[in-house]
Scaffold this motif. Structure first.
Motif, short mmCIF file in Angstrom:
data_model
loop_
_atom_site.label_atom_id
_atom_site.label_comp_id
_atom_site.label_asym_id
_atom_site.label_seq_id
_atom_site.Cartn_x
_atom_site.Cartn_y
_atom_site.Cartn_z
N GLU A 155 0.83 -1.10 0.09
CA GLU A 155 -0.07 -0.17 -0.01
C GLU A 155 0.69 1.22 -0.08
O GLU A 155 0.62 2.12 -0.55
N ALA A 156 2.04 1.11 0.73
CA ALA A 156 2.75 2.38 0.91
C ALA A 156 3.37 2.68 -0.47
O ALA A 156 3.81 3.84 -0.99
N LEU A 157 3.67 1.45 -1.27
CA LEU A 157 4.41 1.75 -2.61
C LEU A 157 3.55 2.33 -3.49
O LEU A 157 3.76 2.97 -4.32
N LEU A 158 2.16 2.26 -3.10
CA LEU A 158 1.18 2.66 -4.02
C LEU A 158 1.08 4.34 -4.22
O LEU A 158 0.28 4.93 -4.80
N LEU A 159 1.16 4.77 -2.98
CA LEU A 159 0.80 6.33 -2.53
C LEU A 159 1.51 7.24 -3.49
O LEU A 159 0.81 8.11 -3.87
N GLU A 160 2.75 6.99 -4.00
CA GLU A 160 3.29 7.95 -4.99
C GLU A 160 2.57 7.60 -6.16
O GLU A 160 2.28 8.78 -6.79
N VAL A 161 2.21 6.54 -6.88
CA VAL A 161 1.53 6.46 -8.04
C VAL A 161 0.33 6.92 -7.94
O VAL A 161 -0.44 7.78 -8.70
N LEU A 162 -0.65 7.06 -6.76
CA LEU A 162 -1.94 7.36 -6.69
C LEU A 162 -1.90 8.91 -6.32
O LEU A 162 -2.97 9.44 -6.71
N SER A 163 -0.86 9.55 -5.85
CA SER A 163 -0.87 10.85 -5.51
C SER A 163 -0.67 11.54 -6.69
O SER A 163 -1.28 12.79 -7.09
N ASP A 164 0.58 11.37 -7.28
CA ASP A 164 1.13 12.21 -8.46
C ASP A 164 1.23 11.56 -9.85
O ASP A 164 1.70 12.13 -10.65
N PHE A 165 0.55 10.01 -9.96
CA PHE A 165 0.95 9.52 -11.17
C PHE A 165 2.09 9.43 -11.44
O PHE A 165 2.47 9.77 -12.83
N GLN A 166 3.08 8.95 -10.46
CA GLN A 166 4.54 8.86 -11.12
C GLN A 166 5.25 7.94 -10.52
O GLN A 166 4.75 7.38 -9.35
N VAL A 167 6.35 7.57 -10.99
CA VAL A 167 7.20 6.37 -10.23
C VAL A 167 8.53 6.76 -10.45
O VAL A 167 9.02 7.48 -11.25
N SER A 168 9.20 6.90 -9.17
CA SER A 168 10.56 7.08 -8.84
C SER A 168 11.69 5.94 -9.17
O SER A 168 11.37 4.98 -8.43
N ILE A 169 12.47 6.12 -10.05
CA ILE A 169 13.52 5.00 -10.54
C ILE A 169 14.88 5.58 -10.24
O ILE A 169 15.19 6.58 -10.77
N PRO A 170 15.28 5.05 -9.08
CA PRO A 170 16.67 5.49 -8.71
C PRO A 170 17.77 5.78 -9.73
O PRO A 170 18.29 6.62 -10.09
N GLU A 171 17.80 4.84 -10.89
CA GLU A 171 18.73 4.92 -11.80
C GLU A 171 18.40 5.72 -13.03
O GLU A 171 19.24 6.14 -13.60
N LEU A 172 17.06 6.15 -13.08
CA LEU A 172 16.76 6.90 -14.32
C LEU A 172 15.99 8.19 -13.93
O LEU A 172 16.07 8.92 -14.75
N GLY A 173 15.43 8.38 -12.79
CA GLY A 173 14.57 9.56 -12.45
C GLY A 173 13.16 9.52 -12.14
O GLY A 173 12.97 8.09 -12.00
N THR A 174 12.42 10.35 -12.52
CA THR A 174 10.95 9.96 -12.03
C THR A 174 10.19 10.11 -13.24
O THR A 174 10.37 11.07 -14.16
N ILE A 175 9.58 9.12 -13.45
CA ILE A 175 8.67 8.70 -14.62
C ILE A 175 7.21 9.32 -14.27
O ILE A 175 6.53 8.80 -13.42
N LYS A 176 6.81 10.35 -15.00
CA LYS A 176 5.34 10.85 -14.66
C LYS A 176 4.52 10.82 -15.98
O LYS A 176 4.99 11.12 -17.08
N ALA A 177 3.55 10.26 -15.69
CA ALA A 177 2.41 10.43 -16.85
C ALA A 177 1.72 11.78 -17.20
O ALA A 177 1.29 12.41 -16.20
N ASP A 178 1.72 11.94 -18.52
CA ASP A 178 0.96 13.23 -18.71
C ASP A 178 -0.49 13.15 -18.33
O ASP A 178 -1.51 14.18 -18.40
N ARG A 179 -1.07 12.02 -18.83
CA ARG A 179 -2.43 11.66 -18.62
C ARG A 179 -2.90 10.66 -17.49
O ARG A 179 -2.24 9.49 -17.78
N PRO A 180 -3.35 11.02 -16.52
CA PRO A 180 -3.57 9.96 -15.40
C PRO A 180 -4.57 8.83 -15.81
O PRO A 180 -5.56 9.14 -16.43
N PRO A 181 -4.21 7.64 -15.73
CA PRO A 181 -5.15 6.49 -15.95
C PRO A 181 -6.21 6.59 -15.18
O PRO A 181 -6.28 7.31 -13.83
N VAL A 182 -7.47 5.91 -15.52
CA VAL A 182 -8.56 5.84 -14.61
C VAL A 182 -8.07 4.83 -13.66
O VAL A 182 -7.91 3.55 -14.11
N VAL A 183 -8.16 5.01 -12.36
CA VAL A 183 -7.76 3.95 -11.46
C VAL A 183 -8.76 3.31 -10.67
O VAL A 183 -9.98 4.11 -10.04
#
Length: 319
Positions: A155-183
């Protein structure tokens, strides 16, 4: 940390101007029967771009709602089935280590610099990232199914995805969607969910269907079954839900039973269900041996009475 956009910019959200009529039409095209409270809550989730948390008994139609949205809007359904021990690698992403190793051995890329193997080329998308990186005309529907089966750490892992619709990848950076999916997140309430997760969602509790709603569903989904027989089946299912069973039949089981009865009967068979027919096909509805054994002669007689009363009432309304 840099931010990488996976999708080209879009001028507006595809669901920003969604109307109630549009949503009802989408449900109708998929034969999903939705009451006013469901329509209103789903409409708000679409307009406000908020995740929708749906709780209710198994078989109440929670997962089917997400499927109906994807089919009704002709967009992709990305499904994450939750289970105990679900990890980030299974839900978000993982590196294609074999491809990275081959690239390094071939001296084509290194682990640092401009030719690093830590780029999107070597990234394996799992459901959550797949939903953020979808490049179709309309945002996908992300179904996080049975979240209560996963661990609290997930659940804690989901919080970033559900709050900002983004994923932080240490080696690559922050991947952010321009259009939020319908969750759409579903839960059978086998455990309580965290307040942090609930705060990020709109909430909908789905009750077991009434007789009228279930009859409407059966008539839409199994049109080969005549109305009187559909009424009998729904009346029996409703009656069985009053029994102290370990697992009550849901809508999915009612539909399975309706299709089974339609398959076994010929077109000219129009008489009511017999106790023998009910007993021989009860496995479509009840999935626990203790529940099946509870269906004795007395209960069978009660089920037949409920079925025939529903048939009479339906036939009177038709006339």
């Amino acid at each position: 940390m840099p931010t990488a956009a996976l999708n080209p910019p879009v001028s507006e959200n595809s669901f920003a101007d969604m109307t109630e009529l549009d949503l009802r039409e989408a449900f109708d095209t998929t034969d999903y029967v939705a009451e006013d409270d469901i329509v209103t809550t789903v409409l708000l989730a679409l307009r406000l771009e908020r995740p929708l948390l749906i709780e209710g008994e198994p078989g109440a139609g929670k997962t089917e709602l997400a499927k109906a949205l994807a089919n009704g809007f002709d967009t992709e359904l990305v499904r994450l089935q939750c289970y105990e021990g679900l990890t980030a690698e299974n839900a978000l992403y993982e590196w294609n280590y074999t491809k990275q190793l081959l690239a390094v051995q071939a001296d084509e890329h290194g682990v640092t610099g401009d030719n690093s193997v830590f780029t999107e080329e070597y990234l394996l998308e799992r459901p959550l990232m797949r939903a953020l990186s979808d490049g179709e005309d309309r945002p996908p529907v992300l179904l996080i199914d049975e979240i209560d089966r996963a661990d609290e750490e997930f659940e804690a892992l989901l919080l970033e995805v559900l709050s900002d619709f983004q994923v932080s990848i240490p080696e690559l950076g922050t991947i952010k969607a321009d259009r939020p999916p319908v969750v759409v997140i579903t839960s059978n309430r086998t455990r309580g969910l965290s307040d942090a997760l609930k705060r990020r969602c709109l909430y909908l509790h789905v009750e077991p269907p009434t007789f009228e709603k279930e009859l409407d569903i059966v008539e839409r989904k199994v049109p080969e079954l005549d109305g009187a027989m559909a009424a009998e089946l729904c009346a029996i299912t409703q009656r069985l839900r009053e029994e102290p069973f370990r697992k009550h039949p849901g809508v999915a089981e009612t539909l399975d039973w309706a299709r089974a009865v339609a398959e076994l009967r010929t077109e000219d068979e129009t008489e009511s269900l017999s106790p023998e027919e009910i007993e021989h096909t009860i496995g479509c509805l009840l999935k626990e041996v203790e529940d099946v054994e509870r269906v004795d002669e007395s209960l069978l007689e009660t089920l037949v009475e409920s079925a025939r009363a529903a048939r009479v009432e339906t036939e009177m309304e038709t006339d």
